[in-house]
Structures are given as structure tokens and as C-alpha cells.
Scaffold this motif. Structure first.
Motif, PDB file in Angstrom:
ATOM      1  N   LEU A  79      20.097   9.722  50.204  1.00  0.00           N
ATOM      2  CA  LEU A  79      20.851   9.911  48.947  1.00  0.00           C
ATOM      3  C   LEU A  79      22.169  10.865  49.672  1.00  0.00           C
ATOM      4  N   LEU A  80      21.791  11.798  50.404  1.00  0.00           N
ATOM      5  CA  LEU A  80      22.789  12.637  50.980  1.00  0.00           C
ATOM      6  C   LEU A  80      23.618  11.841  51.877  1.00  0.00           C
ATOM      7  N   ASP A  81      23.045  10.890  52.625  1.00  0.00           N
ATOM      8  CA  ASP A  81      23.785  10.297  53.600  1.00  0.00           C
ATOM      9  C   ASP A  81      24.830   9.088  53.049  1.00  0.00           C
ATOM     10  N   MET A  82      24.583   9.206  51.828  1.00  0.00           N
ATOM     11  CA  MET A  82      25.445   7.926  51.059  1.00  0.00           C
ATOM     12  C   MET A  82      26.758   8.754  50.327  1.00  0.00           C
ATOM     13  N   LEU A  83      26.502  10.067  50.228  1.00  0.00           N
ATOM     14  CA  LEU A  83      27.483  10.760  49.485  1.00  0.00           C
ATOM     15  C   LEU A  83      28.723  10.909  50.189  1.00  0.00           C
ATOM     16  N   ASP A  84      29.878  10.552  49.699  1.00  0.00           N
ATOM     17  CA  ASP A  84      31.376  10.890  50.193  1.00  0.00           C
ATOM     18  C   ASP A  84      31.906  11.903  48.897  1.00  0.00           C
ATOM     19  N   ASP A  85      31.896  13.196  49.147  1.00  0.00           N
ATOM     20  CA  ASP A  85      32.497  13.663  48.132  1.00  0.00           C
ATOM     21  C   ASP A  85      33.869  13.944  47.917  1.00  0.00           C
ATOM     22  N   TYR A  86      34.874  13.543  48.850  1.00  0.00           N
ATOM     23  CA  TYR A  86      35.991  13.241  48.625  1.00  0.00           C
ATOM     24  C   TYR A  86      36.317  12.234  47.803  1.00  0.00           C
ATOM     25  N   GLN A  87      35.544  11.078  48.351  1.00  0.00           N
ATOM     26  CA  GLN A  87      35.596   9.831  47.354  1.00  0.00           C
ATOM     27  C   GLN A  87      35.521  10.018  46.071  1.00  0.00           C
ATOM     28  N   ILE A  88      34.136  10.508  45.842  1.00  0.00           N
ATOM     29  CA  ILE A  88      33.690  11.019  44.456  1.00  0.00           C
ATOM     30  C   ILE A  88      34.740  11.689  43.698  1.00  0.00           C
ATOM     31  N   VAL A  89      34.965  12.635  44.229  1.00  0.00           N
ATOM     32  CA  VAL A  89      36.030  13.490  43.362  1.00  0.00           C
ATOM     33  C   VAL A  89      37.522  13.201  43.375  1.00  0.00           C
ATOM     34  N   GLN A  90      38.275  12.956  44.309  1.00  0.00           N
ATOM     35  CA  GLN A  90      39.535  12.695  44.281  1.00  0.00           C
ATOM     36  C   GLN A  90      39.943  11.258  44.393  1.00  0.00           C
ATOM     37  N   GLU A  91      39.087  10.387  44.489  1.00  0.00           N
ATOM     38  CA  GLU A  91      39.512   9.025  44.638  1.00  0.00           C
ATOM     39  C   GLU A  91      38.841   8.110  43.179  1.00  0.00           C
ATOM     40  N   GLU A  92      37.455   8.459  43.217  1.00  0.00           N
ATOM     41  CA  GLU A  92      36.881   7.359  42.024  1.00  0.00           C
ATOM     42  C   GLU A  92      36.727   8.416  40.738  1.00  0.00           C
TER      43      GLU A  92
END
Length: 758
Positions: A79-92
Motif C-alpha cells: 500500500l505504501l508503495d502505491m501512494l503518491d500523496d501529491y497526486q492524492i491531495v493536489q491533483e485528484e
């Protein structure tokens, strides 16, 4: 009855009984339920004035089972390897669909649900560890996962649900087929849950074509995490029975029910924007929504028992999830700030070598050690099947506040590197997120001012709660008899604490016992002294202020600070022993314990200086601290030592920051900073050669690095292999200290459009 007992009753107990009933603070039903709910644990020992340190040290050492460790090494790592926090917060502004699917599939929503229902049934320690690890990578994901595993339908059903409710709902929650949320807070009721305006009325109504006994509900809730995606809604409301359909009482009290989100009349699906983080949060409303009575959690037998249920289950949110977020900030900032302070240079040296930076780094390292210690001690209590409301309130308040402090320190040290958002920024979203942790599950100001000592003084004191019950006994004769026995014990307790506190003052606590030898023994002795002094001060405060103490929030908060820092210091001592007295950890241990004693001293000084009855304050100062309060803050030397440890690779650094996610991918920002740090540390001897040559005039001081290296190679000061190693390290360093930049077209207007106020 002896003559002595008669005299005591006539001249001491009976007058005290009458006075006690007059000064007894009035308790609302919700306050009484909160007072009686849960259990007293190590906090009771600290409040006793004579903590048994051997009891602390024999509590189980927190450990992960083989199954829990395997989950962390495999499913969690994936799960950790799947996470892109910038994408999660700023993009999607949402978790990607594949992350939602993976979380459901691998049962991240069912950490606390029993295996018989398809859940994982992990320990509180494992739950906390998983949330902490996720939070170092993505706070939005951590909040998404922690809510179903803390205060919510899953936990309430596990403890209080009927068998039919468990059989239906728990497998659906465990599999991720249903996503739950729990709605408690509304526009007019946050920390004052007793003031909930949301109303239910017992009545008959139509359900699936039949007339059944049920409840007609109206509610308006907000700040509800997971509400926009929830398929099942847990709801707290006040229930009324004006027609006496289920008994003679008309106002039945706070009740909890479970309602499918697609039930007619349920409004759900809008979103708040919680400080630009991407976890789902929003309002829910309903007007005259009819539900059958068997949707009440626990069935009709649990009508009106909702507040007690919620108070007892708050231990998960306060003791696991929010402290886990605070601890994650410690692990993340210690690892990244130590690395950055080494690789970032000013005036030809690492910025961590400047004393101002070292002071902040000392605080980061010392607090991180304390945060992890408090996390593990608090989850130990929960895994011992305790429900210690005061301990979890201490953990929630102080751990989120410490995280806020060290996050600010880390931001200061990173400076411009921290304030430019982008994929390279590993602490920016945490800066936005910490106020969320500080606000939820009871706003921190009220937790500190009203809960920790306000409830702790009564709940943890050996006699006060029993005395209150005796005074409230409608049978005045039996109440007076019980009160007399309790008061005799209370007087003996108080006199003993006063005498021993004065002995501690005149002997410097040297006669107190410690369960260990070595460098930490002195802390056990001093903490015992503080515990006794707190017991004396608390007794005097309750005796002289009575019900007024409830409204003297600043006095109450400072007394709570003393209890809190006794608890945090206990956690540090326990961790140090559990981990085998690691000598490299001693700077953090000394820092933490000196910090806690200093904060106790400051709180005592402020209590005594501001005591409403000035004469009582002066008397307490003479009895408790006749030679002054001499608990100094941690020394500068300790701060420098901790800064050096944070800027030195090794097992001590891994132990301090073991929860921090460090990615293997080339673009992972924490992994990149770590690799740059290790590479730069590996060439420190080569850099010393260059500095020595520049000082001797063999190479120019103010030339570019490339020019210095070229001349150093020509003159044989460094070898070709050393040149290549230093160039590689410098390339990593330059990349690690960069910040993100974007084309003007990348800045688009937010797609979020405001809806109606909630």
C-alpha cells in the motif's frame, strides 16, 4: 461504635458530610456517565502520590504477532508503495480507485473486527503501528483508514451490538462491502455532546409495508469523516418517548443507531475541504426520517446508553489513531530533518552545526523518543483490555501538541524547502494536517482544560468519587456512615502525603526508592516526589474550591499538565527498560525526562502563584517546595548531542525513526534525502581533506567545487576514486535540496464549488 469514632463523626465527619454535599460539583447525566465509564490504570498510580514503579515495568512489552508483522511487511508495504500523496491531495483530491480497491480487498478497514466475522482482529499496538506508518507517507490515507478502526460502527457493534446486528453488519464492514462513518458532531454540539440538538421520538411508523415500533429522527451533522462515501451511517441523537411507548421515562438520553445511507430521507454525499487534505469529510442531514427500533445499536435495551458507549469507545480514537498521527510526525521529521540539516550547507558547513538549528533538532529528537514511548505505553493499556479515559486524553492532547511543535521546528529548519508544495515536499501536507488531529475527538483546549484533571481528579483519586457517591446517596444515614469511613481514610492519605512531601523537600528526594540503578534512577525518585506533591495540591484544590474548581479551568489545566507529564515521563522510563537500556538513546531519554520534570515545575509554580486563595497557594509552596522549584529545562549540551545523533547514520537513527516510510524508487522524496545524506556522510573524510588543503592554500578557498576538485586531483590531494565518490554524493545532494516548480498553465482554478452551508 467506639467513643473515638463517635467523636470523629460528631465533630469531623458529619460537618464535613454536610459541607461536602454543598460544595459537591453538580454533575449532569453525561458528566456522570463519562466519570463512571472506562477504567483507571497507571494514571491512578500517579495520582496516588506513591506510584509503584515495579507495576509499570512489569506491564507487557508491546510486540507484534507473526501475523501482524507479516501484514506490515507485505500488505502495508505494498500500500505504501502505491501512494503518491501529491497526486492524492493536489491533483485528484481523493485516493485513486486502485488504492480504494486495495484497502478494501486487504481488509485495512477491519483491523479491529473479529476473525469470526472476517476481520483481522489485530492488537491496538498493531493498529497504531499501521496507522503511524501510513501517516508518514500520506495523512489523507491514514485518516481514511483510521476512522473505521476507531470510533465508529465497527467498534460500537463489536462491543454493544445485538447478535443479529453483528452477524449482518460486521462481515460487510470487514470485507469493505460497506464503508462506515459515525456522526456525532453538529453545528451546535462538539465537545458538549450533552448539548446534541439532534432529536429522535419513539413512535410507530411504516417500514417495509408493516407498522412497527421505531424512531422518527431529525439531525444535522458536520465534520463527519468518510460521510461522502459511506454506505452506512452511525448516528448519535437524543431520544424522547413522550407517549411512554417503551417505558415511563420521557427523556431517554443519548442513543446511537445504525442507518443505511440509501435509506429514504438520509442526506449524505457532499464534501468539506479539511485544510486542503484529501480524506473524505462532509455533512449529513435528515428530517423526520423513520427507522425501526432494532436499528438502535444494541437494540432497545441500549436506548439512552449511547453516551456511555461513546465515552468508552473514544479510547480507540484518542489512544490509537490520533497519537499515531502525532508519532508519525516525529518519525518523519527526525529522519528527514536530520538528513537535511547535514546535506544543506551554509557558510561552508552543514546547517545542523549551527547551535540555533541544533536546539530545534534536539527538541525534534527528544520529542520523537517521547512520542514513541507514549504511543507504545498507551496501546499497552488498551491491549490489556483497559479503557483508561484519562490516559487516552493525555495521549491525544500532548502527542498532537508535541507533533505540532516539532513540525514547526522542521519547517523552520527546512525553510524554503518546506514551503514550496510539490512531489519533493515530504512535510508540507503534514503541516496542513496537524490542526485536524488537534481539533478532532475533542478540541485540545477543552481536552486540557476540562478533561484531563477535571475528570481525572475525581476518577483517579483513591477516595473522591466514592465520597461523592456517598454524599449523593438518597439514604442519608447510610451515606453518612460510608462517608465517615472514606473520610477517615482520606484524611490519613492526605496527612501522609503532606508529611512525605515535606520530607522529600528537605532530603532532595534521596530517600525515595527507585526500581533500577544507573543514570535513570534519579528520575524515579524525583517523579515520586512530584506525584506526592500533585496529590497534596489536588486535595487542597478540591477542599478549598469545591465545585468552583470545575470553572477554574486554568488551575485545572495546570494540575492536569503535571499529571500528563508524569505519564509521559513514565512512558519514557518504560521504553528505555523495554528496549534494553540502549546507551545511544540516553541523550533522548535525559532530554525527555528533564523536559517533563521542568514542565511539572512550571505548572506547579503557576498553580501556586495563581491559586484563588492566595494564603493556600503560599502554604502549599512552603510545604511542597520550601527551597524553590528547581527542575531545569534540558541543557544545550543535550540538544547538541541529539542533533549529532540525528546527523549520524546508524542503528540508533533507524530505531528512532523505524516507522518512517523510505521508498526505494528514484523519485521518492524521503528516500532521495536519505540517499543523499548517507552519500554525503560517506565522503566527510574527503571533504575534510579539501578543507585542510584550502586552509593551507594548496587549493583556492572561494573557487567553485568543480575547480577545487580539479586542482585537488592534479596535486594528489584526492584520488580519482575519491573524486568520483564525492561527485556522486554532490549530485545527490544537489537534487535532494531542490524544490518543485511548475509552468503557469499547471495552476488551475480548483474544481471544488461551494455548496450549502452545513
Amino acid at each position: 461504635m467506639s467513643t473515638l469514632t463517635n467523636l470523629r463523626k460528631r465533630y469531623i465527619s458529619d460537618p464535613a458530610f454536610e459541607m461536602f454535599k454543598k460544595v459537591l460539583p453538580p454533575l449532569s447525566d453525561t458528566e456522570r456517565e463519562a466519570m463512571e465509564a472506562g477504567s483507571v490504570w497507571w494514571d491512578g498510580e500517579l495520582f496516588s502520590g506513591n506510584p509503584n514503579w515495579n507495576t509499570l515495568l512489569t506491564y507487557p512489552q508491546p510486540k507484534l504477532s507473526a501475523e501482524e508483522q507479516s501484514f506490515i511487511d507485505n500488505q502495508l508495504q505494498t500500500l505504501l508503495d502505491m501512494l503518491d500523496d501529491y497526486q492524492i491531495v493536489q491533483e485528484e483530491k481523493d485516493l485513486p480507485p486502485e488504492v480504494w480497491e486495495y484497502i478494501r480487498k486487504e481488509k485495512f478497514f477491519s483491523l479491529i473486527i473479529g476473525k469470526e466475522y472476517g476481520g483481522l482482529n489485530f492488537s491496538a499496538h498493531a493498529n497504531s503501528t499501521i496507522v503511524s506508518r501510513i501517516a508518514t507517507k500520506s495523512l489523507s490515507t491514514a485518516v481514511t483508514i483510521m476512522v473505521p478502526n476507531s470510533l465508529g460502527p465497527g467498534e460500537l457493534l463489536t462491543h454493544y451490538g445485538t447478535q443479529d446486528q453483528k452477524d449482518y453488519w460486521l462481515p460487510r464492514l470487514a470485507s469493505g462491502k460497506d464503508i462506515p462513518c459515525f456522526a456525532l458532531t453538529g453545528p451546535e454540539a462538539g465537545s458538549d455532546a450533552g448539548g446534541i440538538p439532534d432529536k429522535g421520538v419513539v413512535c410507530y411508523g411504516d417500514y417495509q409495508g408493516e407498522e412497527v415500533l421505531g424512531i422518527r429522527l431529525s439531525w444535522n451533522k458536520r465534520y463527519i469523516t468518510l460521510a461522502p462515501v459511506a454506505t452506512v451511517l452511525g448516528l448519535a441523537f437524543k431520544l424522547h418517548d413522550p407517549e411512554g411507548l417503551i417505558g415511563g421515562k420521557k427523556d431517554l438520553g443519548i442513543t446511537c443507531a445504525l442507518i443505511p445511507a440509501d435509506h429514504p430521507g438520509v442526506e449524505i454525499g457532499e464534501r468539506h475541504d479539511p485544510l486542503n487534505l484529501a480524506f473524505m469529510n462532509g455533512p449529513t442531514r435528515g428530517e423526520d426520517v423513520f427507522i425501526p427500533m432494532d436499528w438502535v445499536i444494541g437494540g432497545q435495551d441500549y436506548v439512552g446508553r449511547g453516551w456511555r458507549m461513546l465515552v468508552e469507545c473514544l479510547s480507540a480514537g484518542r489512544g490509537i489513531s490520533l497519537p499515531a498521527l502525532g508519532t508519525a510526525v516525529g518519525h518523519l521529521t527526525s529522519r528527514t530533518t536530520g538528513a537535511y540539516a547535514y546535506v544543506r550547507k551554509q557558510f561552508g558547513t552543514s546547517i545542523g552545526n549551527f547551535e540555533g538549528v541544533a536546539q530545534a533538532m534536539g527538541r525534534i529528537g527528544g520529542f520523537t523518543y517521547m512520542l514513541e514511548a507514549a504511543r507504545t505505553l498507551t496501546t499497552t493499556s488498551l491491549d490489556m483490555h483497559e479503557k483508561p479515559g484519562i490516559v487516552t486524553a493525555i495521549a491525544k492532547y500532548h502527542m498532537t501538541e508535541m507533533a505540532r511543535t516539532i513540525l514547526n521546528d522542521s519547517m523552520d529548519i527546512h525553510a524554503g524547502r518546506a514551503i514550496q508544495l510539490g512531489p519533493m515536499n515530504y512535510i508540507g501536507h503534514h503541516y496542513f494536517g496537524m490542526p485536524v488531529a488537534i481539533t478532532v475527538e475533542g478540541a485540545n483546549i477543552l481536552t486540557r482544560n476540562l478533561m484531563i484533571f477535571g475528570q481525572g481528579a475525581t476518577r483517579c483519586h483513591p477516595y473522591v468519587l466514592s465520597e461523592m457517591e456517598a454524599a449523593a446517596n438518597p439514604d442519608s444515614k447510610h451515606g453518612a456512615e460510608d462517608f465517615d469511613k472514606l473520610l477517615a481514610k482520606h484524611i490519613s492519605f492526605a496527612v501522609g502525603n503532606v508529611a512525605k512531601s515535606m520530607l522529600n523537600a528537605f532530603t532532595g528526594s534521596r530517600l525515595n526508592r527507585a526500581p533500577v540503578t544507573g543514570e535513570t534512577a534519579v528520575y524515579y525518585k524525583q517523579l515520586s516526589r512530584v506525584s506526592r506533591a500533585l496529590a497534596v495540591a489536588a486535595d487542597f484544590a478540591m477542599l478549598t474550591l469545591g465545585g468552583e474548581l470545575k470553572r477554574r479551568e486554568m488551575i485545572s489545566a495546570r494540575l492536569g499538565d503535571i499529571l500528563s507529564h508524569l505519564y509521559l515521563a513514565s512512558a519514557v522510563l518504560k521504553r528505555y527498560e523495554d528496549e534494553g537500556r540502549q546507551q545511544q538513546d540516553l541523550p533522548m531519554v535525559h532530554y525527555s525526562l528533564q523536559y517533563c520534570l521542568h514542565k511539572c515545575g512550571v505548572a506547579f509554580d503557576e498553580v501556586l502563584a495563581n491559586f484563588p486563595q492566595k494564603a493556600v497557594g503560599r502554604l502549599l509552596r512552603v510545604m511542597l517546595f520550601p527551597f524553590g522549584i528547581r527542575y531545569a529545562a534540558p541543557s544545550d549540551t543535550l540538544s547538541v548531542k541529539i542533533a549529532e545523533l540525528l546527523m549520524t547514520p546508524g542503528v540508533h537513527r533507524e530505531r528512532l525513526t523505524h516507522l518512517c516510510y523510505v521508498g526505494d524508487s528514484e523519485d521518492d522524496p524521503v528516500g532521495l534525502m536519505d540517499r543523499a545524506f548517507e552519500a554525503m556522510y560517506g565522503v566527510k573524510d574527503i571533504e575534510r581533506k579539501l578543507a585542510k588543503a584550502a586552509k593551507a592554500g594548496d587549493i583556492p578557498r572561494k573557487a567553485s567545487l568543480a575547480e577545487k576538485l580539479e586542482q585537488a586531483l592534479e596535486k594528489g590531494i584526492i584520488t580519482a576514486a575519491e573524486l568520483e565518490k564525492l561527485q556522486h554524493a554532490e549530485q545527490l545532494r544537489q537534487r535532494a535540496i531542490q524544490v518543485d516548480h511548475f509552468a503557469p498553465a499547471d495552476f488551475k482554478k480548483s474544481s471544488l464549488q461551494p455548496g450549502k452551508a452545513a
